[in-house]
Every structure is written in structure tokens, then in C-alpha cells.
Design an enzyme around this catalytic site. Structure first.
Site, mmCIF file in Angstrom:
data_model
loop_
_atom_site.group_PDB
_atom_site.id
_atom_site.type_symbol
_atom_site.label_atom_id
_atom_site.label_comp_id
_atom_site.label_asym_id
_atom_site.label_seq_id
_atom_site.Cartn_x
_atom_site.Cartn_y
_atom_site.Cartn_z
ATOM 1 N N HIS A 1 -1.283 -0.657 -10.109
ATOM 2 C CA HIS A 1 -1.849 -1.619 -9.134
ATOM 3 C C HIS A 1 -2.200 -2.944 -9.839
ATOM 4 O O HIS A 1 -3.360 -3.387 -9.835
ATOM 5 C CB HIS A 1 -3.090 -1.032 -8.447
ATOM 6 C CG HIS A 1 -3.375 -1.667 -7.112
ATOM 7 N ND1 HIS A 1 -3.694 -0.954 -5.987
ATOM 8 C CD2 HIS A 1 -3.367 -2.975 -6.731
ATOM 9 C CE1 HIS A 1 -3.899 -1.777 -4.974
ATOM 10 N NE2 HIS A 1 -3.691 -3.019 -5.403
ATOM 11 N N ARG B 1 0.855 -1.184 0.000
ATOM 12 C CA ARG B 1 0.000 0.000 0.000
ATOM 13 C C ARG B 1 0.894 1.237 0.000
ATOM 14 O O ARG B 1 1.941 1.255 0.662
ATOM 15 C CB ARG B 1 -0.914 0.025 1.246
ATOM 16 C CG ARG B 1 -2.042 -1.014 1.232
ATOM 17 C CD ARG B 1 -3.085 -0.746 0.154
ATOM 18 N NE ARG B 1 -4.156 -1.735 0.134
ATOM 19 C CZ ARG B 1 -4.248 -2.736 -0.736
ATOM 20 N NH1 ARG B 1 -3.320 -2.899 -1.662
ATOM 21 N NH2 ARG B 1 -5.272 -3.568 -0.706
HETATM 22 P P1 NAP Z 1 -1.022 -11.358 5.557
HETATM 23 O O1 NAP Z 1 -1.110 -12.798 5.206
HETATM 24 O O2 NAP Z 1 -1.934 -10.810 6.594
HETATM 25 O O3 NAP Z 1 0.494 -11.078 5.969
HETATM 26 C C1 NAP Z 1 0.900 -9.863 6.528
HETATM 27 C C2 NAP Z 1 2.346 -9.995 6.967
HETATM 28 O O4 NAP Z 1 2.799 -8.717 7.445
HETATM 29 C C3 NAP Z 1 2.550 -10.997 8.114
HETATM 30 O O5 NAP Z 1 3.742 -11.689 7.963
HETATM 31 C C4 NAP Z 1 2.621 -10.078 9.344
HETATM 32 O O6 NAP Z 1 3.389 -10.591 10.421
HETATM 33 C C5 NAP Z 1 3.339 -8.887 8.754
HETATM 34 N N1 NAP Z 1 3.085 -7.662 9.547
HETATM 35 C C6 NAP Z 1 1.920 -7.018 9.735
HETATM 36 N N2 NAP Z 1 2.096 -5.961 10.549
HETATM 37 C C7 NAP Z 1 3.409 -5.948 10.866
HETATM 38 C C8 NAP Z 1 4.218 -5.119 11.686
HETATM 39 N N3 NAP Z 1 3.698 -4.057 12.337
HETATM 40 N N4 NAP Z 1 5.525 -5.416 11.811
HETATM 41 C C9 NAP Z 1 6.059 -6.482 11.174
HETATM 42 N N5 NAP Z 1 5.357 -7.317 10.368
HETATM 43 C C10 NAP Z 1 4.038 -7.047 10.231
HETATM 44 O O7 NAP Z 1 -1.254 -10.438 4.256
HETATM 45 P P2 NAP Z 1 -1.014 -10.861 2.733
HETATM 46 O O8 NAP Z 1 -2.157 -11.656 2.229
HETATM 47 O O9 NAP Z 1 0.358 -11.394 2.589
HETATM 48 O O10 NAP Z 1 -1.151 -9.414 2.039
HETATM 49 C C11 NAP Z 1 -0.291 -8.333 2.368
HETATM 50 C C12 NAP Z 1 -0.772 -7.063 1.724
HETATM 51 O O11 NAP Z 1 -0.553 -7.097 0.309
HETATM 52 C C13 NAP Z 1 -2.284 -6.801 1.811
HETATM 53 O O12 NAP Z 1 -2.642 -6.282 3.072
HETATM 54 C C14 NAP Z 1 -2.492 -5.801 0.696
HETATM 55 O O13 NAP Z 1 -2.307 -4.492 1.197
HETATM 56 C C15 NAP Z 1 -1.375 -6.105 -0.285
HETATM 57 N N6 NAP Z 1 -1.880 -6.613 -1.585
HETATM 58 C C16 NAP Z 1 -1.506 -5.962 -2.721
HETATM 59 C C17 NAP Z 1 -1.940 -6.420 -3.950
HETATM 60 C C18 NAP Z 1 -1.534 -5.713 -5.231
HETATM 61 O O14 NAP Z 1 -2.010 -6.086 -6.320
HETATM 62 N N7 NAP Z 1 -0.659 -4.739 -5.181
HETATM 63 C C19 NAP Z 1 -2.743 -7.562 -4.034
HETATM 64 C C20 NAP Z 1 -3.117 -8.196 -2.856
HETATM 65 C C21 NAP Z 1 -2.677 -7.714 -1.627
HETATM 66 P P3 NAP Z 1 2.955 -11.949 11.178
HETATM 67 O O15 NAP Z 1 3.206 -13.076 10.178
HETATM 68 O O16 NAP Z 1 3.866 -12.046 12.335
HETATM 69 O O17 NAP Z 1 1.511 -11.811 11.514
#
Ligand code: NAP
Length: 337
Positions: A300, A252
Site C-alpha cells: 500500500h 482497494r
Molecule cells: P475520486 O476523485 O472520487 O474519483 C473516483 C472516480 O471513480 C471518478 O471518476 C468516478 O466517476 C469513478 N467512479 C466511482 N464509482 C464508479 C462507478 N460505479 N462506475 C464508474 N466509475 C465510477 O477519487 P480519487 O481521489 O481519484 O481516489 C480514488 C481511490 O483511490 C480512493 O477512493 C482510494 O480508494 C484510492 N487511493 C489509493 C491510494 C493508495 O496509496 N493505494 C492512495 C489514495 C487513494 P465520476 O467522475 O463520474 O464521478
């Protein structure tokens, strides 16, 4: 012979006792502010995946019908439109990122279930690999040289000497880390909790972030946007990166401080940034990012949701709920992801 009276005696209590999560007459709204054509495509994919449900576009429901819905499927809904659904207990998003819902539904009892789809994770992992290779093999530099008709060869860095630091080791981060590691890169990741992954170094906490940034030639951001990650990559943290490092932001826009990034590129502390996400999307025509020589702008597109696979996953979760009444694992509204 069984009389009509006996049949009624058997069925009436079942009908009365049928749990409300299993009411097959209940409409299942799809709430979205996507263009009409995309809403129609979603409706078709969702109906195909769960023909047993009465899935309808939210704007086709009357006020009274909206009031009765307990569950909805959403794709970036207009937040004000949710208020009419007074009985909602949970929402299933067809997006993986649900940041905008977190802000508005923070104090509300409505549970938010986001999309977790291995197809999406693979799509993101491919994007991570594609743009890491773009940076690894110096493509931005050769594109600049071509524009200046300049012929110069640069040494190739072996993949195992290229250190890629991934911020976020969740669904998308772990799939990306695995694919990059399989291609021979030296991969590290940072998350809130420590991870035990084969051949991928795990960092966590503030100290871990400093250590990871200090040794990352490429930083790939795959964190959710939460209060803790907003502005995370600020001037001080960008300064920790080795000179000439590059950044990929697929998460983001607001996680990176744009002015600090521009300053770091302009003073050659960083070499390049690949940006797929922005605080305002579409990126404003007036934005200075568009024409910056060291920035690659993507609209995006790193990991769009696949309608078919996402609909099947939503269908599976909803079927499970209809059977058991159990809401699938929801996003933690306190921490924001
Ligand atoms: P997820 O499974 O919830 O994983 C989030 C990761 O971030 C986890 O490893 C979490 O740690 C870590 N995290 C969160 N807050 C943190 C902090 N304060 N300090 C350190 N680590 C932290 O999410 P995901 O499915 O991988 O998706 C991630 C993001 O990608 C989404 O939220 C979205 O914004 C973005 N996204 C972008 C696109 C695009 O097309 N550009 C598409 C889809 C998603 P833990 O493992 O310890 O919980």
C-alpha cells in the site's frame, strides 16, 4: 473618552452573537489509530499549518471536551471512538480514500470531507507510470528469465500501441491518465459520468466498461470502493480482457475478485498483476498471493499522503469554514464517494 461601560456595550453582543463555527477556544481534535509516533508527526504538521487552532490528540480530551467538538481532523479513526464526539457536524480526513467512514457514517448527519491534494495526485500518477512501464517493458518476464538463467530477447511494443484502460477518472485517475498519455501511451478511462479529456478516450456505464476492458492491455484500477465497485473485476469482466493483459490495482482490494484473478493468471489469460491494496492489510502471511510468480505485491505505497501538503490543504478548508461557516464539498454518502 470611551468608558469601560461603553466598551462592554460594544463587545458583549459581538461575543454573544459570535457564530459557533468561529469559536477560537474550541479544541480541534485529531482522531486516529495510527502509531503514537505518526500521530505526533501529524499533530506537528497540522499545528504548523494552522497555528491559530487548538489542535490536540483526541485521547487527551476529557469526555466533556469531546462532547463540545464540532469539527475533527481524522486519519483512519477507530469508528467506535467517534461516538464520544456527540456534536460533530463534519470531519476532515487526511486520506483521499474514506471508504471505511462511509460504511459506518452512512445514516449519520456528520459530513465527511476527504483530502484532495494535487501533490497526492502527482505521486499516484508517478506510481501509475512506474508500474505501467514495468509491465510495458516486460520486467516481470525478464526477472523470471534471470532466475532461470535464460537468455531471450522479446520484441518491444511502441508506447502508442500499448493500450492502458484506467478505471476511475477522478482526481487520481485523471492525473495518471494525463501523465501516461504524455509518455505516448494510448490511454482510455472509465467513470460514472462521461469525460471530455484531450487525447484520452472516455467510457462510461456497463457498455463502456465492456468496451474498455476488451481493448486494454493494461488495466489500472483507481476507483473508490463502493457498493457498485465491490467485486467489479470478477470472472466475467476479467475474461473480457485481451489474452496476456495485465492488471494494476492501486485502489482497494475488494474491487478485484482475488480467486477470479488467480484463475485468470494460472490459465494464462492474464500475464501479470501488480497489487498495492488487499482486502486484509497487511496481507496475511498465509496468503497465496505472496509467492505467486505472476503477482507483484506492494505494501500500500502507491500514493501515501504527504503530511506537509495535506496539512496545508486541511488548514485552508478549515480557515474557510471558520470565516464563512460553509463546510467544504463532502463525500456523497448515498453513492459512497
Ligand atoms: P475520486 O476523485 O472520487 O474519483 C473516483 C472516480 O471513480 C471518478 O471518476 C468516478 O466517476 C469513478 N467512479 C466511482 N464509482 C464508479 C462507478 N460505479 N462506475 C464508474 N466509475 C465510477 O477519487 P480519487 O481521489 O481519484 O481516489 C480514488 C481511490 O483511490 C480512493 O477512493 C482510494 O480508494 C484510492 N487511493 C489509493 C491510494 C493508495 O496509496 N493505494 C492512495 C489514495 C487513494 P465520476 O467522475 O463520474 O464521478
Amino acid at each position: 473618552m470611551v468608558s469601560l461601560f461603553h466598551l462592554m456595550l460594544t463587545w458583549v453582543p459581538i461575543i454573544i452573537l459570535a457564530p459557533s463555527y468561529n469559536d477560537e477556544n474550541m479544541m480541534l481534535p485529531f482522531i486516529s489509530q495510527l502509531p503514537a509516533q505518526q500521530q505526533t508527526m501529524w499533530l506537528a504538521a497540522l499545528r504548523q499549518a494552522m497555528p491559530e487552532e487548538q489542535i490536540v490528540l483526541a485521547n487527551s480530551l476529557t469526555r466533556a471536551e469531546k462532547k463540545q467538538c464540532q469539527l475533527a481532523i481524522v486519519a483512519n479513526p477507530e469508528l467506535a471512538s467517534l461516538a464520544a464526539f456527540e456534536q460533530l457536524t463534519w470531519l476532515h480526513s487526511v486520506w483521499a480514500g474514506v471508504e471505511h467512514l462511509m460504511t459506518s457514517l452512512k445514516g449519520s448527519p456528520i459530513a465527511v470531507v476527504r483530502l484532495v491534494d494535487p501533490v497526492l495526485s502527482q505521486t499516484m500518477a508517478q506510481a501509475a507510470l512506474a508500474w505501467s512501464l514495468y509491465l510495458h517493458r516486460d520486467m516481470p518476464r525478464y526477472a523470471k528469465q534471470q532466475r532461470n538463467k535464460h537468455w531471450q530477447q522479446w520484441p518491444i511494443v511502441p508506447a502508442n500501441e500499448r493500450r492502458i484502460g484506467i478505471l476511475g477518472l477522478g482526481e487520481l485517475g485523471q492525473a495518471s491518465a494525463t501523465l501516461l498519455q504524455q509518455q505516448g501511451f494510448s490511454v482510455m478511462g472509465w467513470s460514472r459520468s462521461e469525460k471530455k479529456l484531450t487525447n484520452i478516450a472516455s467510457f462510461f456505464g456497463d457498455k463502456g466498461l465492456t468496451e474498455l476492458l476488451q481493448q486494454s492491455d493494461i488495466v489500472l484500477c483507481l476507483l473508490p470502493l463502493t457498493p457498485a465497485t465491490t467485486g467489479l473485476l470478477n470472472k466475467q469482466r476479467l475474461a473480457l480482457l485481451p489474452t496476456g493483459a495485465a492488471i494494476i490495482n492501486f485502489a482497494r482490494g475488494a474491487i478485484v475478485d482475488t480467486q477470479a484473478l488467480l484463475d485468470a493468471l494460472d490459465n494464462n489469460q492474464l500475464s501479470h498483476a501488480v497489487l498495492d491494496v488487499f482486502e486484509q492489510e497487511p496481507l496475511s502471511q498465509n496468503s497465496g498471493l505472496w509467492l505467486h510468480p505472476d503477482i507483484t505485491i506492494l505494501p500500500h505505497i502507491s500514493a501515501p499522503t504527504n503530511l506537509t501538503s495535506a496539512s496545508k490543504i486541511v488548514a485552508k478548508n478549515i480557515r474557510q469554514f471558520r470565516l464563512t461557516g460553509k463546510i467544504p464539498p463532502a463525500v456523497n454518502k448515498e453513492i459512497g464517494y
